[in-house]
Scaffold this motif. Structure first.
Motif, short mmCIF file in Angstrom:
data_model
loop_
_atom_site.label_atom_id
_atom_site.label_comp_id
_atom_site.label_asym_id
_atom_site.label_seq_id
_atom_site.Cartn_x
_atom_site.Cartn_y
_atom_site.Cartn_z
N MET A 1 0.85 -1.19 0.00
CA MET A 1 0.00 0.00 0.00
C MET A 1 0.89 1.24 0.00
O MET A 1 2.05 1.17 0.41
CB MET A 1 -0.93 0.00 1.21
CG MET A 1 -0.24 -0.14 2.54
SD MET A 1 -1.40 -0.44 3.89
CE MET A 1 -1.87 1.24 4.27
N PRO A 2 0.39 2.38 -0.51
CA PRO A 2 1.23 3.58 -0.56
C PRO A 2 1.66 4.05 0.83
O PRO A 2 0.87 4.00 1.78
CB PRO A 2 0.32 4.62 -1.22
CG PRO A 2 -0.73 3.83 -1.92
CD PRO A 2 -0.93 2.60 -1.10
N GLY A 3 2.91 4.47 0.95
CA GLY A 3 3.44 4.96 2.22
C GLY A 3 3.46 6.48 2.27
O GLY A 3 2.99 7.17 1.35
N ALA A 4 4.04 7.01 3.35
CA ALA A 4 4.10 8.46 3.56
C ALA A 4 4.81 9.16 2.40
O ALA A 4 4.45 10.28 2.03
CB ALA A 4 4.80 8.77 4.87
N GLY A 5 5.81 8.51 1.81
CA GLY A 5 6.55 9.11 0.71
C GLY A 5 5.72 9.31 -0.54
O GLY A 5 5.92 10.26 -1.30
N SER A 6 4.75 8.42 -0.76
CA SER A 6 3.85 8.57 -1.91
C SER A 6 2.92 9.77 -1.73
O SER A 6 2.65 10.51 -2.67
CB SER A 6 3.04 7.29 -2.13
OG SER A 6 3.88 6.25 -2.58
N LEU A 7 2.42 9.96 -0.50
CA LEU A 7 1.59 11.14 -0.21
C LEU A 7 2.43 12.40 -0.34
O LEU A 7 1.97 13.43 -0.87
CB LEU A 7 1.00 11.04 1.20
CG LEU A 7 0.22 9.77 1.54
CD1 LEU A 7 -0.37 9.88 2.94
CD2 LEU A 7 -0.87 9.50 0.52
N SER A 8 3.66 12.33 0.12
CA SER A 8 4.57 13.48 0.03
C SER A 8 4.84 13.86 -1.41
O SER A 8 5.00 15.05 -1.73
CB SER A 8 5.90 13.16 0.73
OG SER A 8 6.81 14.23 0.59
N ALA A 9 4.87 12.87 -2.30
CA ALA A 9 5.12 13.16 -3.72
C ALA A 9 4.04 14.09 -4.27
O ALA A 9 4.33 15.00 -5.06
CB ALA A 9 5.16 11.86 -4.52
#
Length: 270
Positions: A166-174
């Motif tokens: 599942m997407p992590g914090a880094g994906s949201l940050s992108a």
């Protein structure tokens, strides 16, 4: 399979141990994790659990470990959320912070004496947020465009779960970075900020500490950058099949590579 670069493991007095992919996969303990930690405790070997996961408090993490049969206290847990809160409390005591994240992050910021607000924050601190939506992205973009500094608990793009990745914090940050053209200050592995706080808590210099983890991009890179020893376990992200890819991608050779945790125990507690 065990592979060693010839580093003298006797130099290592304390260990910083990753959790997801090293001690467990979601709610399932990785075989040998309980035995490893029990034996390290029996020998009074200093250890801390160091996790990029910002969603849980140290108390919740320790309770999760104990439920699996892995002995742990909250004092032994370092999370990227607590590290972010400590960093901000040192840099700007009592500052106004907007939190994009879950329980672990909110608690950490409050416990550090920071003021949580949605009105003109001085900092936006973002971790994993499984209720993240377009409104969240809009607010984050407006705060940062309005002058708030952007802090990211951890850069993980993907997280393992029971049902797959599942997407992590880094994906949201992108998404936030795309909307603001601002790169955040990153706290968690492979950043040195979380590692330094953990080593300070162990009370040992880098050369006497080894990092144990399954992820070449975060755990092993963090240990290498911090000047620690590095022990890679092929129990999670890195496997025998993709090890060569990650060795080339990072340009880092771990001091020790262990196929499983029984193998690891034999090497550090002979």
């Amino acid at each position: 399979m065990t592979w060693s670069s010839g580093h003298h493991t006797a130099l290592w007095k304390g260990f910083l141990i990753d959790l997801d992919g090293t001690m467990y996969h979601g709610p399932v303990m990785i075989p040998g994790a309980d035995k490893l930690i029990t034996e390290m405790n029996r020998r009074n070997i200093p250890l801390l659990f160091v996790t990029n996961n910002s969603s849980k408090t140290p108390e919740e993490v320790a309770e999760q470990l104990r439920r699996m049969g892995i002995p742990a206290s909250h004092e032994q847990v370092c999370t990227s959320a607590v590290a972010a809160a400590s960093h901000l409390a040192e840099e700007s005591p009592g500052c106004k912070v907007a939190a994009i994240g879950e329980n672990g992050l909110v608690h950490a910021l409050e416990n550090a004496g920071l003021i949580l607000t949605d009105e003109e924050p001085e900092y936006v601190v973002q971790g994993i947020d499984r209720s993240f939506n377009y409104e969240t992205l809009t607010r984050a973009a407006r705060w940062i465009h309005g002058g708030a500094k952007y802090v990211l608990t951890n850069p993980d793009l993907l997280l393992p779960s029971d049902e797959g990745l599942m997407p992590g914090a880094g994906s949201l940050s992108a998404a936030i970075q795309a909307a603001t053209a601002v790169e955040p200050l990153t706290i968690g592995k492979p950043s040195a900020i979380l590692m330094k706080q953990a080593m300070d808590r162990l009370g040992l210099p880098a050369e006497q500490v080894a990092v144990i983890g399954d992820n070449m991009l975060t755990d092993i890179s963090a240990g290498d950058h911090a000047g620690c020893g590095t022990i890679l376990t092929l129990t999670g992200v890195t496997t025998e099949g993709n090890l060569e890819y990650y060795l080339q991608k990072t340009g880092i050779t771990p001091d020790l590579v262990c196929e499983n945790l029984d193998n690891l125990l034999h090497n550090i507690c002979p």
